[in-house]
Enzyme design. Structure first.
Site, PDB file in Angstrom:
ATOM      1  N   CYS A   2      39.843  32.742  37.033  1.00  0.00           N
ATOM      2  CA  CYS A   2      40.717  31.607  36.842  1.00  0.00           C
ATOM      3  C   CYS A   2      41.769  31.996  35.791  1.00  0.00           C
ATOM      4  O   CYS A   2      41.450  32.636  34.791  1.00  0.00           O
ATOM      5  CB  CYS A   2      40.008  30.345  36.369  1.00  0.00           C
ATOM      6  SG  CYS A   2      38.824  29.716  37.565  1.00  0.00           S
ATOM      7  N   ARG A  27      43.322  36.860  38.740  1.00  0.00           N
ATOM      8  CA  ARG A  27      42.125  36.266  38.144  1.00  0.00           C
ATOM      9  C   ARG A  27      41.449  35.266  39.071  1.00  0.00           C
ATOM     10  O   ARG A  27      40.382  34.726  38.749  1.00  0.00           O
ATOM     11  CB  ARG A  27      42.495  35.542  36.835  1.00  0.00           C
ATOM     12  CG  ARG A  27      43.144  36.431  35.806  1.00  0.00           C
ATOM     13  CD  ARG A  27      43.487  35.635  34.566  1.00  0.00           C
ATOM     14  NE  ARG A  27      42.294  35.181  33.899  1.00  0.00           N
ATOM     15  CZ  ARG A  27      41.636  35.849  32.962  1.00  0.00           C
ATOM     16  NH1 ARG A  27      42.102  37.012  32.584  1.00  0.00           N
ATOM     17  NH2 ARG A  27      40.559  35.374  32.414  1.00  0.00           N
ATOM     18  N   TRP A  75      39.326  30.645  40.875  1.00  0.00           N
ATOM     19  CA  TRP A  75      38.273  31.371  41.590  1.00  0.00           C
ATOM     20  C   TRP A  75      37.087  30.429  41.565  1.00  0.00           C
ATOM     21  O   TRP A  75      36.504  30.168  40.515  1.00  0.00           O
ATOM     22  CB  TRP A  75      37.944  32.679  40.872  1.00  0.00           C
ATOM     23  CG  TRP A  75      36.996  33.554  41.632  1.00  0.00           C
ATOM     24  CD1 TRP A  75      37.312  34.478  42.589  1.00  0.00           C
ATOM     25  CD2 TRP A  75      35.567  33.609  41.484  1.00  0.00           C
ATOM     26  NE1 TRP A  75      36.171  35.082  43.052  1.00  0.00           N
ATOM     27  CE2 TRP A  75      35.090  34.578  42.398  1.00  0.00           C
ATOM     28  CE3 TRP A  75      34.645  32.933  40.690  1.00  0.00           C
ATOM     29  CZ2 TRP A  75      33.738  34.884  42.520  1.00  0.00           C
ATOM     30  CZ3 TRP A  75      33.299  33.239  40.820  1.00  0.00           C
ATOM     31  CH2 TRP A  75      32.856  34.212  41.724  1.00  0.00           C
ATOM     32  N   ASN A 101      39.420  27.303  32.293  1.00  0.00           N
ATOM     33  CA  ASN A 101      38.841  28.575  32.737  1.00  0.00           C
ATOM     34  C   ASN A 101      37.517  28.713  32.013  1.00  0.00           C
ATOM     35  O   ASN A 101      37.470  28.623  30.788  1.00  0.00           O
ATOM     36  CB  ASN A 101      39.794  29.721  32.362  1.00  0.00           C
ATOM     37  CG  ASN A 101      39.165  31.084  32.564  1.00  0.00           C
ATOM     38  OD1 ASN A 101      38.256  31.240  33.374  1.00  0.00           O
ATOM     39  ND2 ASN A 101      39.641  32.071  31.835  1.00  0.00           N
ATOM     40  N   GLY A 102      36.428  28.921  32.759  1.00  0.00           N
ATOM     41  CA  GLY A 102      35.105  29.032  32.152  1.00  0.00           C
ATOM     42  C   GLY A 102      34.118  28.182  32.914  1.00  0.00           C
ATOM     43  O   GLY A 102      34.395  27.769  34.051  1.00  0.00           O
ATOM     44  N   GLU A 481      31.311  55.275  42.193  1.00  0.00           N
ATOM     45  CA  GLU A 481      32.627  54.653  42.092  1.00  0.00           C
ATOM     46  C   GLU A 481      33.389  54.749  43.418  1.00  0.00           C
ATOM     47  O   GLU A 481      34.034  53.784  43.845  1.00  0.00           O
ATOM     48  CB  GLU A 481      33.428  55.302  40.947  1.00  0.00           C
ATOM     49  CG  GLU A 481      34.816  54.773  40.737  1.00  0.00           C
ATOM     50  CD  GLU A 481      34.899  53.274  40.427  1.00  0.00           C
ATOM     51  OE1 GLU A 481      33.860  52.622  40.247  1.00  0.00           O
ATOM     52  OE2 GLU A 481      36.034  52.764  40.411  1.00  0.00           O
ATOM     53  N   LYS A 485      34.720  51.516  45.459  1.00  0.00           N
ATOM     54  CA  LYS A 485      36.154  51.367  45.739  1.00  0.00           C
ATOM     55  C   LYS A 485      36.357  51.081  47.219  1.00  0.00           C
ATOM     56  O   LYS A 485      37.085  50.186  47.603  1.00  0.00           O
ATOM     57  CB  LYS A 485      36.851  52.679  45.351  1.00  0.00           C
ATOM     58  CG  LYS A 485      38.157  52.632  44.700  1.00  0.00           C
ATOM     59  CD  LYS A 485      38.267  52.120  43.301  1.00  0.00           C
ATOM     60  CE  LYS A 485      37.509  50.942  42.936  1.00  0.00           C
ATOM     61  NZ  LYS A 485      37.399  50.544  41.590  1.00  0.00           N
ATOM     62  N   GLU A 488      34.870  47.514  48.343  1.00  0.00           N
ATOM     63  CA  GLU A 488      35.484  46.290  47.822  1.00  0.00           C
ATOM     64  C   GLU A 488      36.858  46.010  48.431  1.00  0.00           C
ATOM     65  O   GLU A 488      37.229  44.862  48.593  1.00  0.00           O
ATOM     66  CB  GLU A 488      35.535  46.270  46.290  1.00  0.00           C
ATOM     67  CG  GLU A 488      36.431  47.283  45.646  1.00  0.00           C
ATOM     68  CD  GLU A 488      36.364  47.239  44.122  1.00  0.00           C
ATOM     69  OE1 GLU A 488      36.069  46.188  43.539  1.00  0.00           O
ATOM     70  OE2 GLU A 488      36.613  48.292  43.507  1.00  0.00           O
ATOM     71  N   HIS A 504      14.604  61.023  51.182  1.00  0.00           N
ATOM     72  CA  HIS A 504      13.413  60.221  50.884  1.00  0.00           C
ATOM     73  C   HIS A 504      13.490  58.851  51.541  1.00  0.00           C
ATOM     74  O   HIS A 504      12.890  57.898  51.062  1.00  0.00           O
ATOM     75  CB  HIS A 504      13.226  60.102  49.365  1.00  0.00           C
ATOM     76  CG  HIS A 504      12.945  61.428  48.730  1.00  0.00           C
ATOM     77  ND1 HIS A 504      11.730  62.079  48.829  1.00  0.00           N
ATOM     78  CD2 HIS A 504      13.747  62.266  48.025  1.00  0.00           C
ATOM     79  CE1 HIS A 504      11.796  63.245  48.210  1.00  0.00           C
ATOM     80  NE2 HIS A 504      13.013  63.378  47.710  1.00  0.00           N
ATOM     81  N   LYS A 602      39.440  39.449  39.256  1.00  0.00           N
ATOM     82  CA  LYS A 602      39.270  40.313  38.086  1.00  0.00           C
ATOM     83  C   LYS A 602      38.745  39.483  36.916  1.00  0.00           C
ATOM     84  O   LYS A 602      38.877  38.269  36.917  1.00  0.00           O
ATOM     85  CB  LYS A 602      40.644  40.888  37.723  1.00  0.00           C
ATOM     86  CG  LYS A 602      40.595  42.344  37.371  1.00  0.00           C
ATOM     87  CD  LYS A 602      41.981  42.894  37.265  1.00  0.00           C
ATOM     88  CE  LYS A 602      41.951  44.299  36.723  1.00  0.00           C
ATOM     89  NZ  LYS A 602      41.414  45.281  37.660  1.00  0.00           N
TER      90      LYS A 602
HETATM   91  C1  F6R Z   1      35.758  47.236  40.523  1.00  0.00           C
HETATM   92  C2  F6R Z   1      35.965  46.513  39.282  1.00  0.00           C
HETATM   93  C3  F6R Z   1      34.796  45.831  38.684  1.00  0.00           C
HETATM   94  C4  F6R Z   1      34.879  45.855  37.145  1.00  0.00           C
HETATM   95  C5  F6R Z   1      33.752  45.000  36.551  1.00  0.00           C
HETATM   96  C6  F6R Z   1      33.761  45.024  35.049  1.00  0.00           C
HETATM   97  O1  F6R Z   1      36.930  47.819  40.988  1.00  0.00           O
HETATM   98  O2  F6R Z   1      37.049  46.428  38.781  1.00  0.00           O
HETATM   99  O3  F6R Z   1      33.605  46.359  39.140  1.00  0.00           O
HETATM  100  O4  F6R Z   1      34.775  47.170  36.713  1.00  0.00           O
HETATM  101  O5  F6R Z   1      33.885  43.679  36.998  1.00  0.00           O
HETATM  102  O6  F6R Z   1      34.955  44.507  34.550  1.00  0.00           O
HETATM  103  P1  F6R Z   1      35.419  44.785  33.068  1.00  0.00           P
HETATM  104  O7  F6R Z   1      35.684  46.236  32.957  1.00  0.00           O
HETATM  105  O8  F6R Z   1      36.637  43.946  32.884  1.00  0.00           O
HETATM  106  O9  F6R Z   1      34.279  44.356  32.185  1.00  0.00           O
END
Ligand code: F6R
Length: 607
Positions: A2, A27, A75, A101-102, A481, A485, A488, A504, A602
């Site tokens: 948010c 966000r 969000w 937000n929260g 990673e 990537k 997602e 295994h 994010k």
């Molecule tokens: C994936 C991604 C997330 C963040 C995770 C932690 O591409 O960006 O997995 O790495 O949500 O976020 P931060 O680093 O902001 O704590």
């Protein structure tokens, strides 16, 4: 999660709010809304869907008149994405409008109490409780109402509140959710992060939990809950405004991938002085480092994957045991952490709820906290004993790339720095590592040049239903990673496996044509991974191998992606790049919304 923005000034508020929300859309992007005071009225416009729907509904904001307003991009947590659940929420009489937000954790009992007192709820959100609470406690002084409201609610919040009785000001507060104050000339702002207001001002106040901010056109005053004024420092943000713009690129993600050499340079260069690593921000003495019993690395998602790389690198260089833990697990596992342990917390946003709570658990047990954070003044940075900032600049694409890379760079610097203090590497190794670290941005740039091959491979494999990533040790850490990537942003199922572990159980999923991406860069384990590649090719897998230029995978992998040579510990910085680019092109081939993948946002400020 948010985004909120607020404006008071001489210009029309709505277009400024929409512009700010566009910068905050990363966000949350399932609905949005604005509220603007016009005379004694508060006008609200809300819309389910992307911000563009709200733009269309309001004539780009031109239909909503007034010079004071608040806005929100959501969000969803409580209640599905819909017009009615979108913020701002109005109190019963319409006197108050709130963006939030929260999460208000005790919203249910509060909702029941307010309902019993005759308040009617129209949405399913926790935020509507706040709007009605303001009205319930308001006896003619908005500050008194704010103090009572924040005393009653539990949870996290950043709030912007309009009251129609105050047509020349608005009020804001935060607790455990981000909020900054922007200071302009004859205009002032609130925002979840600086990118939303960078166009208007670079001067900001950071505010602490439960500090109450009253904004007028010409002034910003900050109070504590005893109504005493608090003097705040003014910080000047030096982020380049173009960093928050697409600048001709089709997506932020590819722009941010290409910005990695620059972000790495800015993170590494200021910390290498006269051939030494200098971590000015770290107060750990050589003796402190010698006294460390164990290191925990705590983070979520990609930041956790950096932690897995860090485990291998720090153990190899410093010979201190390291445990990388997912923050949401760590906080609830009653961790055995003592005052002799160092807890390294990694977070791009500095506000991830699970990471912040894990930090608090570790701190309560006496551990020293060192955080690696990208956002100055964020909650995690503020709560840490030592902070090393990554200088990645704003990262807008939801899928992280340059933040991950700069976190890795900080991990390398920290490991080499500590190993030098401990004497677990020789002077010669120390110098060699520093030279290689300085060369890393150029090697990353060289790796990015291989985009065409990756675009071609993406066009060949974008229809895959499932993809496996395998590797050993550091290569395994990078597999994690690469797999995240891909899934997602392209929505292709994928899994990362330690190469030796596949047989295994999981190898039963390999069939004719299954794509396996094998990362085999490490010198010591190259032959071992090659054996694992043979196990999958003999069961029909098609293999894309990632290796360094010095090694040959001809006849072993069907497609070979080469990265430059450097010391093993730095190879993750290079091998992750083709995985990022491959994922990007696969998602592009599939027509996915790359910068705003479905269901994600994010800065995950919920548990
Ligand atoms: C994936 C991604 C997330 C963040 C995770 C932690 O591409 O960006 O997995 O790495 O949500 O976020 P931060 O680093 O902001 O704590």
């Amino acid at each position: 999660m948010c985004g909120i923005v607020g404006y008071i000034g001489k210009n029309q508020a709505a277009p400024i709010l929409l512009d700010g929300l566009e910068k905050l859309e990363y966000r949350g992007y399932d609905s949005s809304g604005i509220a603007v005071i016009n005379g004694q009225d508060i006008n609200v416009a809300k819309a389910k869907g992307r911000l563009q729907v709200l733009r269309d509904k309001t004539g780009d904001g031109n239909d909503v008149k007034g010079t004071i307003g608040i806005g929100h991009t959501r969000w969803a947590t409580h209640g599905e994405p819909s017009d009615v659940n979108a913020h701002p929420h109005l109190s019963q009489s319409g006197r108050f409008a709130v963006v939030h937000n929260g999460i208000i954790e005790n919203y249910l009992p509060l909702r029941e109490r307010l309902t019993a007192k005759g308040f009617e709820f129209v949405s399913e959100t926790d935020t509507e409780v706040l709007a009605h609470l303001f009205e319930y406690y308001y006896k003619g002084d908005i500050m008194d109402a704010m103090i009572k409201v924040i005393d009653r609610v539990e949870g996290s919040y950043a709030l912007g509140v309009l009251c129609s009785d105050y047509p020349d000001s608005f009020i804001a507060v935060r607790k455990a959710s981000p909020l900054i104050i922007g200071l302009g000339e004859g205009e002032n702002f609130i925002a979840s992060d600086v990118t939303a207001i960078l166009k208007h001002t670079r001067n900001i106040h950071y505010i602490e939990d439960n500090e109450i901010v009253v904004l007028t056109r010409d002034d910003v005053k900050v109070y504590n809950t005893d109504k005493e004024e608090i003097k705040k420092d003014v910080f000047t943000v030096d982020w380049d405004i173009s960093a928050a713009e697409k600048g001709g690129y089709p997506h932020f993600m590819i722009k941010e991938i290409e910005e990695q050499p620059k972000a790495l340079r800015e993170t590494i260069s200021p910390r290498i002085k006269d051939g030494n690593i200098v971590l000015d921000d770290v107060k750990l003495t050589a003796q402190d480092i010698k006294n460390i019993n164990k290191i925990f690395i705590v983070a979520c998602g990609s930041a956790y994957h950096v932690g897995v790389v860090a485990k291998y690198v720090i153990e190899r260089l410093c010979r201190i045991p390291v445990e990388a833990q997912i923050a949401s697990e760590f906080r609830y596992c009653d961790p055995i952490v003592t005052k002799n342990d160092l807890v390294v917390v990694i977070s791009q946003s500095g506000e991830t709820a699970d990471t912040l709570e894990a930090l608090k658990v570790a701190k309560s047990r006496g551990a020293r906290i060192l955080s690696i954070v990208n956002v100055v003044g964020s909650a995690i940075a503020n709560a840490s004993d030592d902070v090393i900032y990554t200088w990645a600049g704003p990262e807008i694409a939801v899928a992280t790339t340059k933040a991950y890379s700069t976190q890795l760079a900080v991990v390398y610097m920290l490991a080499i720095y500590m190993a030098n203090k401990l004497g677990t590497i020789t002077g010669g190794q120390y110098k060699k590592y520093i030279n290689e670290l300085e060369a890393l941005p150029d090697l990353v740039a060289e790796t990015i040049e291989n985009k065409d091959q990756l675009a071609y491979l993406a066009s060949k494999f974008y229809n895959c239903k499932s993809i496996f990533f395998i590797g050993r040790n550091l290569d395994y850490a990078v597999s994690l990673e690469g797999s995240l990537k891909l899934k997602e942003i392209s929505y292709i199922h994928s899994e990362a496996y330690a190469a030796g572990e596949l047989k295994h159980g999981t190898i039963s999923l390999i069939e004719d044509g299954t794509l396996v991406i094998a990362i085999a860069t490490g010198r010591d384990l190259f032959d071992k991974t090659v054996s694992n590649i043979k196990e999958v090719t003999s069961r029909g897998a098609v293999v894309m191998g990632v290796t360094t230029k010095g090694k040959t995978m001809d006849g072993i992998a069907d497609h070979v992606i080469e990265i430059p040579e450097t010391s093993d510990i730095f190879l993750p910085s290079l091998s992750v790049v083709p995985l990022q680019i491959f994922s990007y092109y696969v998602a592009a081939e599939k027509g996915c919304d790359i910068d705003k993948p479905r269901n994600l946002a994010k800065s995950v400020t919920v548990e």
